[in-house]
Design an enzyme around this catalytic site. Structure first.
Site, PDB file in Angstrom:
ATOM      1  N   ALA A 149      -7.467   0.283  -0.352  1.00 35.93           N
ATOM      2  CA  ALA A 149      -6.045   0.875  -0.291  1.00 35.93           C
ATOM      3  C   ALA A 149      -5.054   0.226  -1.290  1.00 35.93           C
ATOM      4  CB  ALA A 149      -5.706   0.999   1.026  1.00 35.93           C
ATOM      5  N   TYR A 150      -5.279  -1.256  -1.609  1.00 35.03           N
ATOM      6  CA  TYR A 150      -4.250  -2.103  -2.305  1.00 35.03           C
ATOM      7  C   TYR A 150      -4.032  -1.506  -3.658  1.00 35.03           C
ATOM      8  CZ  TYR A 150      -4.839  -5.465   1.562  1.00 35.03           C
ATOM      9  OH  TYR A 150      -4.794  -6.193   2.785  1.00 35.03           O
ATOM     10  N   ALA A 151      -2.993  -1.065  -3.940  1.00 29.46           N
ATOM     11  CA  ALA A 151      -2.460  -0.585  -5.258  1.00 29.46           C
ATOM     12  C   ALA A 151      -3.461   0.464  -5.612  1.00 29.46           C
ATOM     13  CB  ALA A 151      -2.377  -1.661  -6.078  1.00 29.46           C
TER      14      ALA A 151
END
Length: 310
Positions: A52-54
């Site tokens: 989900a990060y960036a």
């Protein structure tokens, strides 16, 4: 950097893990490379990321570094699945199919055939827990993950998952700092009883415990950004602000930086195996690494406990 065992496993993790939530969004690849070099030079070995990060860019940046800046086998890579962000909205899906699709995509972005630790990012009320666990179990049996665990679970959720899982759940990630101690009620006691290691994220209270917000919100801070202001705002007033002020006063008395005291306090708490720091810039990471958290005098630790107890 001092190493600890993660829970009841033989896996060694550093006291400070490098969180990469901002990589690919607020932190560009050049800055990320500088940060990784500094972290490795300080003896750090664990990179924490998530699908989900960036929107996957954090993993992709790490993938460009593995084998180039650091041999794959010399770092512990932790990633998470089950949550994505699209146009700022959070979507949760920890069903077996979604989890395994996410795992394969993460491995492709990272350019590796295995993760050292793979976590279910959040609890999902809409997916049977057995499905989530079956995905974790398959990741281990297929060699895609060496270890598995969960993130942002409550105490009862962790206990339920451990009781049903066919493979050990070796880690739980939970927010924990002087400003957020609710993990003490159930999560940390459950983890200690079950042999699950605790990875404390945001040990600096989303940046507030560095002291930089005491006189307002700096223009270049996360609290002033359009995307992250809501993440910081709950800790900028009321009781959290009073705790941050007390921390700053104690730090002045000891002639240290507030972040050194904040990290030292978190790392001295029972059951905490590693603190996941999330600096946005090389300068912020340098400050943290220079602080080298030390043991806190008992009277100071007691005062911080009293002012911050839930």
């Amino acid at each position: 950097m001092e190493q600890n065992r993660l829970g009841h496993t033989g896996l060694k993790v550093p006291r400070l893990s490098l969180g990469t939530m901002t990589w690919g969004q607020e932190t560009d690849e050049e800055s990320a490379a500088t940060m990784l070099r500094s972290y490795l030079d300080a003896g750090g070995t664990l990179l924490d990321t998530a699908a989900a990060y960036a929107e996957g860019r954090s993993e992709a940046i790490i993938g460009t570094f593995l084998g180039e800046l650091v041999p794959r086998q010399e770092v512990t890579v932790v990633s998470k699945a089950g949550m994505v962000r699209r146009d700022g909205a959070r979507e949760v899906d920890t069903s077996r199919g979604a989890m395994l699709r996410s795992l394969d995509a993460s491995l492709a972005r990272l350019g590796t055939d295995y993760l050292d630790v793979w976590l279910a990012h959040v609890w999902d009320d809409n997916a049977p827990l057995e499905e989530t666990l079956s995905a974790l179990e398959f990741a281990v049996s297929s060699g895609r993950a060496r270890y598995v665990g969960v993130s942002n679970y409550s105490g009862w959720q962790l206990a339920r998952a451990v009781s049903l899982s066919a493979v050990p759940l070796v880690a739980v990630q939970s927010e924990y700092s002087l400003l957020q101690r609710t993990a003490e009620r159930e999560v940390i006691p459950a983890a200690r009883a079950l042999g699950t290691g605790v990875m404390a994220w945001s040990p600096l209270g989303r940046g507030v415990l560095t002291g930089k917000y005491r006189n307002g919100t700096p223009a270049d801070s996360r609290g002033a950004s359009e995307n992250r202001a809501g993440f910081v705002e709950p800790y900028l007033s009321g009781r959290p602000a009073r705790i941050a002020e007390a921390l700053a006063t104690a730090a002045r008395g000891l002639d240290v930086q507030p972040l050194e005291l904040a990290l030292g306090w978190t790392l001295e708490q029972p059951g905490i195996d590693t603190a996941v720091i999330g600096p946005r810039t090389p300068g912020q990471l340098e400050q943290i690494l220079k602080a080298a958290p030390k043991s806190i005098p008992p009277e100071i630790a007691s005062a911080l406990d009293d002012i911050s107890v839930p």
